[in-house]
Design an enzyme around this catalytic site. Structure first.
Site, short mmCIF file in Angstrom:
data_model
loop_
_atom_site.label_atom_id
_atom_site.label_comp_id
_atom_site.label_asym_id
_atom_site.label_seq_id
_atom_site.Cartn_x
_atom_site.Cartn_y
_atom_site.Cartn_z
N LYS A 1 0.85 -1.19 0.00
CA LYS A 1 0.00 0.00 0.00
C LYS A 1 0.89 1.24 0.00
CE LYS A 1 -3.95 1.98 2.60
NZ LYS A 1 -4.86 1.79 3.75
N SER B 1 -10.22 -0.31 6.98
CA SER B 1 -9.57 -0.11 5.68
C SER B 1 -8.86 -1.33 5.10
CB SER B 1 -8.56 1.03 5.76
OG SER B 1 -9.22 2.27 5.72
N SER C 1 -9.91 1.99 2.80
CA SER C 1 -8.98 2.71 1.96
C SER C 1 -7.97 1.84 1.24
CB SER C 1 -8.24 3.75 2.80
OG SER C 1 -7.36 3.11 3.71
#
Lengths: 96, 490
Positions: free
Chosen positions: B81, B180, B156
């Protein structure tokens, strides 16, 4: 949801150090008012005598010995600076 | 080999690498090829560095050739990420603020992966600074749900979930502040695990809400989640909130605990609101399955559930407003070219106006408001007290049950744009996931079926530091179903 609690968008945006356009101010203050109205439901909750939680697990003061260690070099540390000269970050003049 | 290389699990690939039936270079090339083949549709990556990945893979093959393998992850491509620091790679947080930022050091979880030989692969898209539930708040691109390209992948960690589902990485790392990891995992049909707060070091994770943030795995199987969690766990003196506790062998635990009759709780407040939602049917079937295995299913109560979203959005935004104060336009971020030079703070205000997107501004300003003079007690302190009550709800429930079963999300992935104009309704979609962050407990999402062709996740919430039990409970379900072998058509 009392009227006086509605957000003062100019003051709060200034505290947050964010310039907003008039259109943004209008949109954000309406949205934030609705979110603040929603979170005010916490007022219903009786929290007398309840300790606040800052960390979910019992970790308190954490100490360690001071030790001299290698850090980033000046070049590495300044690599991402928007402007630099002679191993320093260049900033605009703020005093006359 | 019946299945394409890019959909094999890390544990299978690890065996092939160990037996020298496969090289890391060939595996990494297959992942790169797959990434390129589907990236136009999925859009999971902010960037990737092929040459760097291949160099890591070559180094891994050289180690194996010298019988010096660093363990089961040696040579396995892991997607990262774009809010985790990898030395020499971009760290954008999907924000214009950090568009040009290059990390000068490794996050602890990244350092651990490097020590274990993993091939770090790409920078995966997210909602800007991890603030959002759809990845639509990225400043750079929209990521699509691999199961239906018109839908959001969740957020997210939308890029991490989509890349794992699409076979663009063998597994990925995400971060979870209010759901997330778990919510995008449920929307993309993969396994996602948020560890107990303190299990994984946050050093090198770009901070959003420091008392809630955790790094964790997104994978296509439970065993791979155990493997990746094992790799990144452990106390770190550079994160004073990381916890000194023994690290169980998660992979061994899930085999050892096979067949255990768990006592599983259903929080009645969650099921009352979820009763008629489309995501419910597969979740109810999953509960029946556990019953059929001889697990005891009990209704439990989490009486403060209704206050969780309000508590979360005060705590998270307050901490965010403080954490994001570091992005000042001076030292390492975007700096405005024109500003009012007579006003000594306008350079900050204008740089932040240009660098931050709408949702980030909204949350910083809300957080500033709840912390501002005169409001601190009414909002932030009150929310921290509510947080104690929410945490105690879980402590009480866990006196009766080993873990809780809930839906991960009230609905499967929604259409792009559907909730973009209504932040509060977006916030309310996190209702089942945020309490775990407030209470600091571990949670995971496991694929348990479909609704209109879109994956649905079962959420399992567990006792602090009992990730081994969560994984074992999930493994039991996975073994009786074939969701892990079902992949989107791309």
């Amino acid at each position: 949801m009392s009227e006086e609690k509605h957000i003062d968008i100019d003051y709060t945006a200034k505290l947050a150090r964010i310039n907003l356009t008039d259109a943004e101010k209008e949109k954000l203050s309406a949205q934030l008012d609705s979110i603040i109205g929603y979170v005010e439901k916490l007022e219903e909750l009786d929290t007398d005598g309840v300790e606040p939680t800052a960390h979910p697990h019992p970790v308190y003061n954490v100490w360690q010995e001071d030790q001299v260690q290698e850090g980033l070099s000046i070049e590495e540390a300044l690599k991402n600076a928007p402007a630099q000269r002679d191993n320093m970050i260049v900033v605009p003049k703020v005093v006359d | 080999m019946s299945e394409e290389l890019h959909y094999k699990s890390a544990s299978e690939l690890s065996e092939l690498l160990e037996k020298k039936e496969l090289s890391s270079v060939d595996l990494t090339k297959a992942i790169i090829a797959r990434t390129k083949a589907v990236e136009d549709k999925v859009g999971a990556f902010n960037s990737y560095d092929e040459a760097d990945a291949l160099a890591q893979a070559e180094a891994s093959d050289a180690r194996r050739a010298a019988s010096a393998s660093l363990g089961p992850l040696d040579g396995i491509p892991v997607g990262i990420k774009d809010n985790l620091a990898v030395n020499g790679q971009p760290l954008t947080c999907s924000s214009k603020m950090l568009e040009k930022f290059v990390s000068p050091y490794d996050a602890t979880c990244i350092e651990k992966l490097k020590t274990q030989g993993a091939v770090l692969w790409g920078r995966l898209n997210l909602d800007e600074f991890a603030m959002g539930s759809s990845t639509e708040n990225s400043a750079f691109k929209t990521t699509s749900n691999p199961w239906n390209l018109d839908c959001i992948p969740g957020g997210s960690s939308g890029g991490s979930a989509a890349a794992a589902a699409a076979g663009q990485a063998v597994m990925t790392l995400g971060s979870d502040t209010g759901g997330s990891i778990r919510q995008p995992a449920s929307h993309c049909g993969v396994v996602g695990l948020k560890p107990t707060y303190g299990r994984v070091s946050r050093y090198g994770l770009a901070a959003f809400a420091s008392s809630l943030d955790q790094v964790g795995p997104l994978t296509r199987s439970v065993k791979d989640a155990a493997l990746l969690l094992q790799a990144i766990s452990g106390h770190d003196e550079r994160d004073s909130t990381s916890y000194k506790i023994a690290e169980p062998d998660f992979v061994a635990a899930i085999e050892k605990q096979r067949g255990h009759k768990w006592t599983l709780g259903l929080p009645k407040e969650y099921f009352a609101t979820a009763a008629n939602t489309p995501a419910m049917e597969p979740v109810l079937k999953a509960i029946e399955y556990y019953k059929s295995l001889g697990c005891e299913i009990k209704e439990v109560s989490l009486p403060h559930t209704d206050y969780a979203v309000a508590t979360y959005y005060i705590v998270a935004t307050a901490e965010a407003s403080s954490n994001l104060a570091r992005y000042d336009g001076i030292r390492y971020t975007h700096r405005a070219e024109t500003f009012d030079a007579k006003d000594s703070v306008d350079i900050y205000c204008q740089s932040r106006a240009e660098g931050f997107g709408e949702e980030v501004k909204r949350r910083i300003i809300l957080g500033t408001y709840v912390l501002s003079s005169g409001y601190y007690d009414a909002y932030y302190l009150k929310a921290q007290k509510a947080r104690t009550l929410i945490r105690q709800d879980f402590e009480n429930a866990f006196k009766e049950v080993d873990a809780l079963l809930t839906p991960t999300s009230p609905s499967p992935a929604f259409k792009k744009g559907e909730k973009a104009s209504d932040p509060l309704s977006m916030y309310l979609s996190d209702i089942y996931t945020i309490s775990a962050n407030l209470a600091g407990i571990p949670g995971m999402s496991l694929p348990c079926g479909y609704s209109d062709g879109l994956p649905v996740g079962l959420q399992i919430l567990g006792k602090p530091f009992k990730e081994d039990e969560l994984l074992s409970i999930a493994y039991e379900f996975e073994a009786g179903h074939d969701f892990k072998d079902q992949h989107p058509q791309l």
